[in-house]
Scaffold this active site. Sequence first.
Site, short mmCIF file in Angstrom:
data_model
loop_
_atom_site.label_atom_id
_atom_site.label_comp_id
_atom_site.label_asym_id
_atom_site.label_seq_id
_atom_site.Cartn_x
_atom_site.Cartn_y
_atom_site.Cartn_z
N LYS A 279 27.11 -18.88 34.18
CA LYS A 279 26.25 -19.40 35.26
C LYS A 279 26.89 -20.00 36.06
O LYS A 279 26.64 -21.43 35.81
CB LYS A 279 24.79 -19.60 34.43
CG LYS A 279 23.74 -19.84 35.63
CD LYS A 279 22.34 -19.98 35.03
CE LYS A 279 21.55 -20.48 35.95
NZ LYS A 279 19.97 -20.07 35.78
N GLU B 22 26.77 -22.76 31.90
CA GLU B 22 26.32 -23.18 33.10
C GLU B 22 26.70 -24.36 33.75
O GLU B 22 26.31 -25.61 33.34
CB GLU B 22 24.77 -23.19 33.16
CG GLU B 22 24.20 -23.66 34.77
CD GLU B 22 22.72 -23.51 34.88
OE1 GLU B 22 21.87 -23.28 34.06
OE2 GLU B 22 22.53 -23.75 36.22
P1 13P Z 1 18.09 -22.55 40.54
O1 13P Z 1 18.14 -20.92 40.55
O2 13P Z 1 16.49 -22.89 40.91
O3 13P Z 1 18.94 -23.31 40.69
O4 13P Z 1 17.56 -22.62 38.91
C1 13P Z 1 18.42 -21.92 38.07
C2 13P Z 1 18.71 -22.51 36.73
O5 13P Z 1 18.07 -22.13 35.94
C3 13P Z 1 19.36 -23.82 36.77
O6 13P Z 1 19.66 -24.41 35.58
#
Ligand code: 13P
Length: 343
Positions: A220, A178
């Site tokens: 992500k 991510e």
């Molecule tokens: P949000 O969708 O609230 O941004 O959270 C996703 C997430 O896991 C951030 O690391």
Amino acid sequence: MNKEQLRNTANAMVQKGKGILAADESNPTCGKRFDGIGVESTEMNRNTYRDLLFTTTGMEEFISGVILFDETLRQSTISDNAPFPQYLSGKGIIPGIKVDKGAKELAAHSGEKVTEGLDNLRERLREYYQLGARFAKWRAVITLGDGIPTQACIHVNAHALARYAGLCQEADIVPIVEPEVLMDGNHSIETCHEVSQMTFTKVFEELDKQSIYLEGIVLKPNMIVSGMECSDQAGIEEVADRTVECLKATVPTDVPGCAFLSGGQSNEKATAHLNMMNTKHGDNLPWNLTFSYGRALQASALKAWSGETENIQDAQDAFYQRAKFNGMATTGTYSEELETEMA
Ligand code: 13P
């Protein structure tokens, strides 16, 4: 490393019609969310709230996996004391675990952060696998502003993401990779596009250098959006087009899917953007596009609950509705009219 298992898990996480619930808020972050509804963030209240989400009837129609926080992975359902990972697996939902230790100030780079958590990660992953986790999450944060991000910030975060991914795969755990380019700020959508493209490129360079098995990861990413305080807010189609363009330029075809974070978008926007990407481009993409939302799946449920037992059914209805709409968005079959029809 069991490549077949990694590939199967990753494919199941991003399968069409479903997406991932991010319920891995750390205790301080959960505290902030609870502050918003006037609920004290005790271990019991956190357990009750996560129980409410996970026991929602039918969520498994639209939710392929749930990201848990360490504390939650060790908690159980209220009614029959079933450990959450086993309870979720029993519903056909894959349990996952947030393993990073948060974004910390990057030395010598004011305003920038690097995510920590590599120390002892190999041992922690072994335990998480035993507890039932089959995927993990590590969030890197790239902040936009005057003179930032620096190449140094992008580099150290990409490097850490790849080190984390390698350790996960060694433990037969699929890494969610991510890299989040933050929405905070008054930057234009062009700037978000440029910085995201640089960041995702660097991430895949590092994954390649560190021999990460791309068929066994899930990316992500953030969507390409205008900064939250930008006076010129891009429309849904531009967000969808730019996001797809950026991913096509940076994400290798071996990656099975991208599961977006919502990052502060409203519930409706997060769903509409994903839907537009799949409606307009879905047939011509090498990977599936789905969601891994935290706030955009939970905000309405959290508000409906407000800490009261008698509101649990309403909260579950609100969560089910967002899960369903986002599930529809993964196949491009959502429409904004549904929001008013079902309200
Ligand atoms: P949000 O969708 O609230 O941004 O959270 C996703 C997430 O896991 C951030 O690391």
